[in-house]
Write an enzyme that holds these catalytic residues in place. Structure first.
Site, PDB file in Angstrom:
ATOM      1  N   ARG A  17       0.825  -1.220   0.000  1.00  0.00           N
ATOM      2  CA  ARG A  17       0.000   0.000   0.000  1.00  0.00           C
ATOM      3  C   ARG A  17       0.862   1.274   0.000  1.00  0.00           C
ATOM      4  O   ARG A  17       0.540   2.251   0.660  1.00  0.00           O
ATOM      5  CB  ARG A  17      -0.952   0.001   1.203  1.00  0.00           C
ATOM      6  CG  ARG A  17      -2.121  -0.961   1.026  1.00  0.00           C
ATOM      7  CD  ARG A  17      -3.047  -0.906   2.217  1.00  0.00           C
ATOM      8  NE  ARG A  17      -2.366  -1.360   3.421  1.00  0.00           N
ATOM      9  CZ  ARG A  17      -2.726  -1.050   4.656  1.00  0.00           C
ATOM     10  NH1 ARG A  17      -3.765  -0.285   4.862  1.00  0.00           N
ATOM     11  NH2 ARG A  17      -2.059  -1.507   5.690  1.00  0.00           N
ATOM     12  N   GLU A  18       1.946   1.246  -0.758  1.00  0.00           N
ATOM     13  CA  GLU A  18       2.808   2.428  -0.812  1.00  0.00           C
ATOM     14  C   GLU A  18       2.060   3.649  -1.362  1.00  0.00           C
ATOM     15  O   GLU A  18       2.378   4.786  -1.013  1.00  0.00           O
ATOM     16  CB  GLU A  18       4.045   2.154  -1.673  1.00  0.00           C
ATOM     17  CG  GLU A  18       5.095   1.265  -1.007  1.00  0.00           C
ATOM     18  CD  GLU A  18       4.834  -0.227  -1.215  1.00  0.00           C
ATOM     19  OE1 GLU A  18       3.708  -0.602  -1.622  1.00  0.00           O
ATOM     20  OE2 GLU A  18       5.749  -1.027  -0.958  1.00  0.00           O
ATOM     21  N   LYS A 116     -20.352   3.715  -6.871  1.00  0.00           N
ATOM     22  CA  LYS A 116     -19.684   2.448  -7.108  1.00  0.00           C
ATOM     23  C   LYS A 116     -19.527   2.114  -8.583  1.00  0.00           C
ATOM     24  O   LYS A 116     -20.402   2.380  -9.388  1.00  0.00           O
ATOM     25  CB  LYS A 116     -20.429   1.318  -6.398  1.00  0.00           C
ATOM     26  CG  LYS A 116     -20.006   1.253  -4.968  1.00  0.00           C
ATOM     27  CD  LYS A 116     -21.075   0.750  -4.057  1.00  0.00           C
ATOM     28  CE  LYS A 116     -20.645   1.027  -2.615  1.00  0.00           C
ATOM     29  NZ  LYS A 116     -21.735   0.933  -1.682  1.00  0.00           N
ATOM     30  N   GLU A 492     -16.917   1.603  17.606  1.00  0.00           N
ATOM     31  CA  GLU A 492     -16.256   0.632  16.704  1.00  0.00           C
ATOM     32  C   GLU A 492     -14.717   0.663  16.742  1.00  0.00           C
ATOM     33  O   GLU A 492     -14.061   0.349  15.756  1.00  0.00           O
ATOM     34  CB  GLU A 492     -16.762   0.798  15.256  1.00  0.00           C
ATOM     35  CG  GLU A 492     -18.270   0.598  15.130  1.00  0.00           C
ATOM     36  CD  GLU A 492     -18.799   0.686  13.687  1.00  0.00           C
ATOM     37  OE1 GLU A 492     -18.019   0.522  12.744  1.00  0.00           O
ATOM     38  OE2 GLU A 492     -20.011   0.898  13.536  1.00  0.00           O
ATOM     39  N   ARG A 523      -8.172   4.845   0.306  1.00  0.00           N
ATOM     40  CA  ARG A 523      -8.879   3.884   1.150  1.00  0.00           C
ATOM     41  C   ARG A 523      -8.785   2.481   0.560  1.00  0.00           C
ATOM     42  O   ARG A 523      -9.150   2.261  -0.588  1.00  0.00           O
ATOM     43  CB  ARG A 523     -10.358   4.256   1.285  1.00  0.00           C
ATOM     44  CG  ARG A 523     -10.630   5.300   2.349  1.00  0.00           C
ATOM     45  CD  ARG A 523     -10.787   4.714   3.742  1.00  0.00           C
ATOM     46  NE  ARG A 523     -11.989   3.902   3.875  1.00  0.00           N
ATOM     47  CZ  ARG A 523     -12.102   2.861   4.690  1.00  0.00           C
ATOM     48  NH1 ARG A 523     -11.084   2.488   5.420  1.00  0.00           N
ATOM     49  NH2 ARG A 523     -13.229   2.198   4.764  1.00  0.00           N
ATOM     50  N   CYS A 524      -8.314   1.557   1.375  1.00  0.00           N
ATOM     51  CA  CYS A 524      -8.228   0.172   0.918  1.00  0.00           C
ATOM     52  C   CYS A 524      -9.016  -0.702   1.883  1.00  0.00           C
ATOM     53  O   CYS A 524      -9.179  -0.353   3.041  1.00  0.00           O
ATOM     54  CB  CYS A 524      -6.778  -0.280   0.926  1.00  0.00           C
ATOM     55  SG  CYS A 524      -5.731   0.683  -0.155  1.00  0.00           S
ATOM     56  N   HIS A 649     -28.343   0.971   7.379  1.00  0.00           N
ATOM     57  CA  HIS A 649     -27.654   2.116   6.779  1.00  0.00           C
ATOM     58  C   HIS A 649     -27.173   1.743   5.385  1.00  0.00           C
ATOM     59  O   HIS A 649     -26.690   0.646   5.152  1.00  0.00           O
ATOM     60  CB  HIS A 649     -26.469   2.518   7.657  1.00  0.00           C
ATOM     61  CG  HIS A 649     -25.522   3.454   6.978  1.00  0.00           C
ATOM     62  ND1 HIS A 649     -25.855   4.764   6.716  1.00  0.00           N
ATOM     63  CD2 HIS A 649     -24.285   3.261   6.457  1.00  0.00           C
ATOM     64  CE1 HIS A 649     -24.837   5.334   6.076  1.00  0.00           C
ATOM     65  NE2 HIS A 649     -23.881   4.444   5.903  1.00  0.00           N
ATOM     66  N   GLU A 673     -27.132   8.221   2.580  1.00  0.00           N
ATOM     67  CA  GLU A 673     -26.290   9.314   2.132  1.00  0.00           C
ATOM     68  C   GLU A 673     -27.153  10.259   1.305  1.00  0.00           C
ATOM     69  O   GLU A 673     -27.856   9.828   0.415  1.00  0.00           O
ATOM     70  CB  GLU A 673     -25.153   8.748   1.281  1.00  0.00           C
ATOM     71  CG  GLU A 673     -24.205   9.780   0.713  1.00  0.00           C
ATOM     72  CD  GLU A 673     -24.616  10.311  -0.645  1.00  0.00           C
ATOM     73  OE1 GLU A 673     -25.329   9.605  -1.374  1.00  0.00           O
ATOM     74  OE2 GLU A 673     -24.232  11.442  -0.957  1.00  0.00           O
ATOM     75  N   HIS A 702     -17.025  12.415   3.932  1.00  0.00           N
ATOM     76  CA  HIS A 702     -15.825  12.098   3.159  1.00  0.00           C
ATOM     77  C   HIS A 702     -14.929  13.311   2.963  1.00  0.00           C
ATOM     78  O   HIS A 702     -13.898  13.229   2.323  1.00  0.00           O
ATOM     79  CB  HIS A 702     -16.196  11.475   1.823  1.00  0.00           C
ATOM     80  CG  HIS A 702     -16.664  10.059   1.980  1.00  0.00           C
ATOM     81  ND1 HIS A 702     -17.966   9.768   2.315  1.00  0.00           N
ATOM     82  CD2 HIS A 702     -16.012   8.875   1.914  1.00  0.00           C
ATOM     83  CE1 HIS A 702     -18.090   8.451   2.420  1.00  0.00           C
ATOM     84  NE2 HIS A 702     -16.919   7.892   2.189  1.00  0.00           N
TER      85      HIS A 702
HETATM   86  N1  GLN Z   1     -21.259   1.349  10.805  1.00  0.00           N
HETATM   87  C1  GLN Z   1     -20.271   1.612   9.791  1.00  0.00           C
HETATM   88  C2  GLN Z   1     -19.442   2.810  10.210  1.00  0.00           C
HETATM   89  O1  GLN Z   1     -19.962   3.681  10.830  1.00  0.00           O
HETATM   90  C3  GLN Z   1     -20.909   1.880   8.459  1.00  0.00           C
HETATM   91  C4  GLN Z   1     -19.900   2.169   7.395  1.00  0.00           C
HETATM   92  C5  GLN Z   1     -20.455   2.201   5.984  1.00  0.00           C
HETATM   93  O2  GLN Z   1     -21.597   2.369   5.752  1.00  0.00           O
HETATM   94  N2  GLN Z   1     -19.644   2.035   4.996  1.00  0.00           N
HETATM   95  O3  GLN Z   1     -18.270   2.909   9.849  1.00  0.00           O
HETATM   96 ZN    ZN Z   2     -22.073   4.481   4.994  1.00  0.00          ZN
END
Ligand code: GLN
Ligand code: ZN
Length: 765
Positions: A17-18, A116, A492, A523-524, A649, A673, A702
């Protein structure tokens, strides 16, 4: 002339991941632009060398991008949106990253939308089409790439996203924008590019038109025809390889074979049957590029089968009209399985990452050119590996098969209707209107990542690590109380990634130590590998959720990843149907949900951000997928009391065509979103008459930019106008793990105060 081996694209992140390191150092101001470029070029060079050393004849060039290949195409064709053109940037790179990530400088400029890439977990930046747009060619970067590749003595095959796909990937910014005009103005720039490439002596160009594997409109079919004709006429000496992947050409097959392109690429992994059809109609002047090695999954190929496919084409066309390659770009694969340390020795040979896939392609090519005897030993090894996988005791768990077969209808539904249970839930939870919450994760600071790494590398003990996580979690609860949020989360901190975490806890999964794949920009993700039947040996999240709940009087929302997302973001076994694996995961999550409820957790969020990206490319196949995907979510979420509130979500997707499925999930609350698209997505939910509660994301996570009170209020007011206020929730767009605490605290305070203000106003009314 022998058959040639060809690649369609290579991962950009580098072996360790350089690219991520370089990008993030640059963004933090630790390295300058020239150092960033230097490192990027080194990565690019290394990937060319690997491909050359593996024996690949046609090597993709221009598939490398600092952030995203679609953004690079936007620059290449001068399709930069107006708002980025009005600023005097210090350098083109500053503008490039502003488009990708937004920038707070210059009074604040928002990023381009992100979504995506077809049905993958790669995210691209969405081009914007407007009425008065003018395009221009900026080919310096691509030309430089080609020249650097040539210096290495390789045959460069520039990869260019075709005009029809580029337009389809984008969004018209105004309703009066004519995409026909966009196409007519874009095409001459493509022509100019092809002429330039021809002047440079380029012999092969890969024109990526993956939209050919989706249903096309008559206009798009016309554009395909027009663009291929124009490009061929402009650069007759360039062999155009028209590439599409992720599905079959189907109804576009005849069109494609009638075009003046010399090479047609077929994804024979997803759609093996199209080879026979293609061989029926192919004309004498065309070559087939056979995608026989899976470019987006990690299983060792069945080489006998691949050779047989290629041989079928060779028998009719001759070797010189056949190219051998992966089904799609290898972008979606990790780089090298040989450096893996975390995988069971029995399982490891079953896997092939990008570098191994290059070897497979070269081997198939050799077998076809020089006869199978020339690779007999390697073919024998391959057969042994496949045999070991199909007979391994690690793969089948009888108890799981049994349980799946006993699932009955009642397990797919809640006891009462939404209206009834939601009323009970809100009373029970004593929540105000416009309740505020977050999506789950809080900043994964350097400290958090370091502690995890220290634990993994045994620099700290399990107890020390637990203690650290407890401190983080308790602190996060305190901070949320201070901010004034209504429904809290544990943060988390114990999770590296929302899928990987569960992959580590579930049986049937294996993790990799270095199997990273780019998700977007720097982001990976490290998708786990599902090799066998899935089950849950013990609770996975209860301890942390319970711990967090014990720190506060406010309700804490439990946080799980849904079965479809776990499936979509893993490398899934290919020996049983995906739907079957998904059901196994759903049962494991169902057990977790019930355990959380039993531990006193009253709200449980089951994230399904990937549900849309799992959609097959062709609409004709959607219903079948959505049926089992929705069923799996319901199976995971329906085993609870009425008063337990189920959240879900979803992010960064277009929901417009799957509202029915989203409603069918029957989650009590869905957070989505919306801020990047200025609530556009919410309009869809309103028009559909979405029946349950919604939390439209009120600011873009983001970007490091802190939203203003006014911005959040405006978005919320828009939402209140169109949806019943009792069914509205207030939350950010997504999880906060990639952000820093400073901006998170500031942004959430803005969000909470905007919500409180509106709450009071609406109570006064
Ligand atoms: N619960 C995850 C977080 O808050 C949801 C992430 C996502 O939707 N990609 O990171
Ligand atoms: Zn999300």
């Amino acid at each position: 002339m022998p058959a040639v081996s060809s690649n369609l694209g290579f991962p950009r992140i580098a072996a360790n991941r350089e690219l991520k390191t370089a990008l993030e150092s640059y963004w933090k101001g630790k390295i300058d632009e020239s150092e960033l470029i230097k490192r990027a070029k080194q990565i690019e060079k290394q990937s060319w060398i690997w491909q050359k050393e593996a024996g690949i004849d046609l090597i993709p060039v221009g598939d490398f991008a600092l952030y995203d290949q679609v953004l690079d195409a936007v620059e290449l064709f001068g399709a930069v949106p107006q708002r980025y053109q009005e600023i005097e940037w210090i350098s083109p790179i500053e503008r490039y990253f502003a488009m990708a990530r937004g920038i707070s400088k210059y009074g604040g400029v928002s990023a381009m939308e992100m979504t995506k890439w077809f049905n993958t977990n790669y995210h691209y930046l969405v081009p914007e089409w407007s009425e008065d747009q003018a395009f221009e060619l900026n080919a310096e970067k691509l030309i430089d790439q080609i020249q650097r590749a040539k210096q290495l003595g390789i045959t460069p095959k520039p990869v260019v996203i075709g005009p029809v796909t580029l337009i389809a990937l984008g969004k018209a910014k105004s309703s009066d924008c004519s995409l026909e005009k966009t196409f007519q103005e874009l095409l001459p720039i493509y022509v100019e590019l092809f002429q330039k490439l021809e002047e440079l002596g380029v012999k092969h160009v890969q024109l990526d038109e993956p939209c050919l594997n989706v249903e096309l409109t008559p206009t798009q079919r016309k554009w395909i025809q027009e663009s291929c004709e124009a490009l061929h006429a402009a650069a007759p000496n360039i062999e155009i390889n028209l590439a599409s992947y992720f599905d079959g050409l189907d109804e576009n097959l005849e069109l494609v074979f009638s075009l003046p392109v010399q090479v047609v690429h077929l994804d024979l992994v997803t759609a093996p049957d199209q080879l026979v059809q293609a061989l029926k109609i192919i004309s004498d002047d065309k070559t087939l590029s056979l995608g026989v090695v899976n470019g987006r999954n990690i299983w060792t190929a069945n080489l006998d089968q691949a050779i047989a496919q290629v041989q079928q084409a060779v028998n009719q066309l001759g070797k010189d009209r056949v190219q051998i390659g992966p089904s799609c770009s290898l972008l979606h694969c990790p780089i090298d399985v040989s450096s893996e340390t975390a995988i069971d020795e029995e399982i490891k040979p079953w896997l092939a990452f990008a570098k191994q896939k290059l070897d497979e392609i070269a081997l198939i090519t050799k077998a076809v050119n020089e006869g199978q005897d020339s690779v007999a030993e390697l073919l024998k090894q391959n057969r042994t590996i496949l045999e070991s996988r199909s007979t391994s005791a690690l793969v089948v768990a009888e108890a799981v098969r049994q349980r799946v077969s006993q699932v009955d209808e009642a397990m797919y539904a809640r006891n009462t209707s939404f209206v009834e249970r939601y009323r009970q839930q809100q009373q029970h939870l004593k929540l105000p209107i416009l309740p505020t919450t977050t999506i789950g994760s809080f900043p994964q600071t350097r400290e958090v990542r370091k502690a995890r790494a220290d634990f993994r590398n045994q620099r700290i003990t399990e107890e020390q690590y637990q203690e650290f996580l407890e401190e983080q979690t308790a602190d996060c609860i305190r901070k949320q109380e201070e901010i004034g949020l209504d429904v809290l989360v544990h943060g988390e901190f114990e999770r590296n990634d929302m899928v990987e975490y569960f992959g580590e806890k579930l049986a049937g999964f294996t993790e990799t130590s270095n199997g990273w794949v780019q998700s977007y920009g720097s982001r990976c993700v490290k998708p786990p590998v599902i090799y066998g039947d899935v089950h849950r040996p013990k609770p996975m999240t209860v301890q942390w959720t319970e711990f967090a709940q014990n720190q506060t009087e406010k309700p804490v929302k439990g946080m799980l990843t849904g079965p479809v997302t776990i499936l979509c973001w893993s490398f899934v076994r290919d020996d049983i149907p995906r739907s079957e694996t998904c059901k196994q995961i759903a049962l494991a999550i169902r057990d977790e949900v019930q355990d959380l409820e039993a531990a006193g957790i009253q709200l449980i969020q089951i994230d399904e951000p990937a549900i849309r990206e799992g959609l097959p490319l062709k609409q004709a196949d959607w219903d079948a997928y959505l049926k089992w995907a929705v069923d799996c979510f319901r199976l995971s979420s329906s085993g609870v009391k009425d008063t337990t509130q189920i959240h879900t979500h979803m992010c960064y997707s277009e929901f417009n065509d799957i509202f029915q499925a989203i409603a069918d999930l029957d989650a009590d609350v869905i957070s989505i979103e919306t801020s990047r698209s200025q609530m556009e997505l919410l309009t869809g939910f309103v028009e559909f008459n979405y029946p349950n509660a919604i939390g439209p994301g009120v600011y873009d996570i983001h970007s490091p930019r802190v939203p203003t009170h006014q911005e959040v209020t405006d978005l919320l007011k828009q939402a209140i106008q169109v949806l019943p206020i009792e069914r509205l929730w207030v939350n950010p767009d997504c999880g906060l793990k990639t952000r820093g605490w400073k901006e998170v605290l500031a942004a959430l305070k803005v969000m909470v105060s905007a919500s409180q203000e509106l709450r009071e106003e609406s109570l006064v009314r």
